[in-house]
Scaffold this motif. Sequence first.
Motif, mmCIF file in Angstrom:
data_model
loop_
_atom_site.group_PDB
_atom_site.id
_atom_site.type_symbol
_atom_site.label_atom_id
_atom_site.label_comp_id
_atom_site.label_asym_id
_atom_site.label_seq_id
_atom_site.Cartn_x
_atom_site.Cartn_y
_atom_site.Cartn_z
ATOM 1 N N THR A 196 0.811 -1.219 0.000
ATOM 2 C CA THR A 196 0.000 0.000 0.000
ATOM 3 C C THR A 196 0.850 1.279 0.000
ATOM 4 O OG1 THR A 196 -0.311 0.287 2.406
ATOM 5 C CG2 THR A 196 -1.845 -1.199 1.267
ATOM 6 N N GLU A 197 2.170 1.146 -0.196
ATOM 7 C CA GLU A 197 3.024 2.333 -0.222
ATOM 8 C C GLU A 197 3.945 2.396 -1.450
ATOM 9 O OE1 GLU A 197 5.278 2.817 3.323
ATOM 10 O OE2 GLU A 197 3.528 2.797 4.650
ATOM 11 N N TYR A 198 4.717 1.325 -1.656
ATOM 12 C CA TYR A 198 5.761 1.414 -2.688
ATOM 13 C C TYR A 198 6.101 0.029 -3.222
ATOM 14 C CZ TYR A 198 10.221 2.612 -4.932
ATOM 15 O OH TYR A 198 11.227 2.796 -5.837
ATOM 16 N N LEU A 199 6.310 -0.022 -4.553
ATOM 17 C CA LEU A 199 6.720 -1.257 -5.218
ATOM 18 C C LEU A 199 7.719 -0.911 -6.309
ATOM 19 C CD1 LEU A 199 6.407 -4.326 -5.898
ATOM 20 C CD2 LEU A 199 4.527 -3.654 -7.420
ATOM 21 N N GLN A 200 8.842 -1.635 -6.326
ATOM 22 C CA GLN A 200 9.835 -1.447 -7.387
ATOM 23 C C GLN A 200 10.184 -2.790 -7.997
ATOM 24 O OE1 GLN A 200 13.285 1.016 -6.574
ATOM 25 N NE2 GLN A 200 14.569 -0.121 -8.010
ATOM 26 N N TYR A 231 16.439 -0.875 -16.749
ATOM 27 C CA TYR A 231 15.007 -0.572 -16.736
ATOM 28 C C TYR A 231 14.328 -1.078 -15.468
ATOM 29 C CZ TYR A 231 10.080 -0.534 -17.993
ATOM 30 O OH TYR A 231 8.726 -0.318 -17.989
ATOM 31 N N SER A 232 13.486 -0.225 -14.883
ATOM 32 C CA SER A 232 12.701 -0.619 -13.716
ATOM 33 C C SER A 232 11.340 0.068 -13.755
ATOM 34 C CB SER A 232 13.425 -0.262 -12.416
ATOM 35 O OG SER A 232 13.504 1.149 -12.251
ATOM 36 N N GLY A 241 11.284 3.233 -16.669
ATOM 37 C CA GLY A 241 12.462 3.583 -17.455
ATOM 38 C C GLY A 241 13.760 3.208 -16.751
ATOM 39 N N PRO A 242 14.878 3.606 -17.353
ATOM 40 C CA PRO A 242 14.949 4.388 -18.588
ATOM 41 C C PRO A 242 14.642 3.545 -19.820
ATOM 42 C CG PRO A 242 17.154 3.855 -17.832
ATOM 43 C CD PRO A 242 16.217 3.365 -16.769
ATOM 44 N N LEU A 243 13.956 4.188 -20.784
ATOM 45 C CA LEU A 243 13.608 3.580 -22.054
ATOM 46 C C LEU A 243 14.257 4.373 -23.184
ATOM 47 C CD1 LEU A 243 9.761 2.936 -21.764
ATOM 48 C CD2 LEU A 243 11.460 1.175 -22.234
ATOM 49 N N ALA A 244 14.624 3.686 -24.247
ATOM 50 C CA ALA A 244 15.089 4.402 -25.440
ATOM 51 C C ALA A 244 13.990 5.347 -25.891
ATOM 52 C CB ALA A 244 15.428 3.409 -26.547
ATOM 53 N N LYS A 245 14.374 6.542 -26.312
ATOM 54 C CA LYS A 245 13.390 7.550 -26.699
ATOM 55 C C LYS A 245 12.440 7.043 -27.774
ATOM 56 C CE LYS A 245 15.960 11.773 -25.536
ATOM 57 N NZ LYS A 245 16.594 13.003 -26.072
ATOM 58 N N LYS A 246 12.899 6.123 -28.617
ATOM 59 C CA LYS A 246 12.055 5.618 -29.695
ATOM 60 C C LYS A 246 10.861 4.834 -29.149
ATOM 61 C CE LYS A 246 13.139 2.032 -32.091
ATOM 62 N NZ LYS A 246 13.754 1.101 -33.057
#
Length: 281
Positions: A210-214, A232-233, A253-258
């Motif tokens: 109920t607070e945070y998930l990674q 990526y996460s 992200g991070p994701l390639a801009k494309k």
Amino acid sequence: MEAKPLIVERTYNAPIEKVWKAITDRDQMKEWYFELEEFKAEKGFKFQFTGGDENVQYLHECEVLVCEPPHKLSYSWRYPDYKGYSVLTWELFKEGENKTRLKLSHEGLESFPQENPNFRVESFTGGWNYFINEALTNFVETETIKKNISITASAEAIWDILLNPGGQWGKAFGDGSFVKSDWKEGSSVIWTDLSGDVGAHGVVAEHRPTEYLQIDMYDDVNPAPDAETGEYSEKYKLTKTNNGDYTLSIESGPLAKKYTQMHEPMWDKALEIIKDLSEKR
């Protein structure tokens, strides 16, 4: 008068090793450059490919002349059905920890038949500006998608929806998006389609219900047992507002801009589904 080579330069927000791999790894090259049947960054390696526009395609024949990783790559560039010979050179310069300057030089263009507009320097200028300033930029540079939405529901209801995307908000990423996990820290998170094929594989890096998930993702959907997660996460954070509602925030992200332009509307849709389902409970 001796003709000057065509030169295009660009500085990328990416480390030199990443840019070098983008211009020498066949699997990566096809994502932004030309699709080659085979390529090796080795002096003497010969390769060919076809390229052109919607009206005509030309066979290109090339041979690697210089390879000095991760700084310089040169190869010949010719068309077997036409006269002329040119040399294309990629030079990389480390400008900082995560900055790389690329200098592309294409010399010998004047040797190609100038009566064909596709072989004129203006045509090559447009092509190389696209590849260097758009296609490669969008491949090597990354962004993180950040979204949030206000939800009038209990934290428990929101979190339960969040942990059960299959057949619910997972549909925003495809009709058959399902996830398998017990959501304990260190456990696997596996995204599959209706056929059970794995589309993404990660691990729960942190979970405070109920607070945070990674979730940290692997680069490979079938990682080796000793593999480390990639860059990526996905991060989900739930915070209570002054009026008693909750704000659900996500970072992807991070994701390639494309890829970010494609994924952003998917996340908008996913958050709307989470909101709708949570508020109906």
